[in-house]
Scaffold this motif. Sequence first.
Motif: not given
Length: 294
Positions: A217-238
């Motif tokens: 699994s992937f652990f994602v932490y938004n450390k900033g600074p400020g108030t901006n959000k982040v989008d994350a996604r998992v991609e797979i490939s053969a």
Amino acid sequence: MPNFSSFNPNPDNLRTLIFGKDNASTARALSTDTDGHILNIMLDGTISNLMGVTITAGTINSVMGATITAGTLDAVLGATITAGTLDAVLGATITAGTLDAVLGATITAGTLDVVLGTTITAGTLDAVLGTTITAGTLDAVLGTTITAGTLNAVLGTTITAGTLGAVMGTTITTGSLSSVTSISQKSFQETAYLDQVTGDAYTALPAVTTSVFGNYSFFVYNKGPGTNKVDARVEISANGTNWYVDVDTVTGIAVGSVDVLVPQRFLKFTRLALRSSTAASPTTVDSYFNGQGT
């Protein structure tokens, strides 16, 4: 003198007895068996050579610099053999003493209680049971089961048969493992991607070869600074070239928040991709990949 012979014509009259003195200086005649072999037992001194002889009883306190080419040693107890050659030791138990070297010999039976600092360069050890080999070199162990004891190091060796009950704290640098039936502790891998600054488009992090993991699994932490959000996604490939979006965050991850993305599908390669939830509003992200072997 007339009518008298100068020499004794009867050999029986020329025979004599040979005497020796014991430790009390008492004269003792030497005795033999019917074949003329001396029956007295040597209690001290040095035997330089024993060839084709079987010693069936008694004690040999020390064998130094001697070569025993034939015969039988029933037991060697508390003795140190410092030099010489033992061509064969069959069915014997060596309970004490020191064997400096065993070269080209086959030990078919008996017990080796301890082998310390010795290099066995040739020959065959049929069984080593309950023994700790603390030093020295075993060039080959073929078709053998080591049921007890400790092997401190196995370097550049191929074990083609037999059973290793436990391998603890060991590095196998070369050779082949034909079969590993079970590993009690699962392998673990962690990869950290720190201080990743997001952009307006998804930016992929380095791919992980996930074919060797059972859970990851992937652990994602938004450390900033400020108030901006982040989008994350998992991609797979053969193939590591063409990628498929497997899972993503439903809403952006706020500053100071954490999300864990678990892939739903399995392919050989997996990676994490990040972007700013709002255009022109970057943030800084720390993410980790955690994988556990099967």
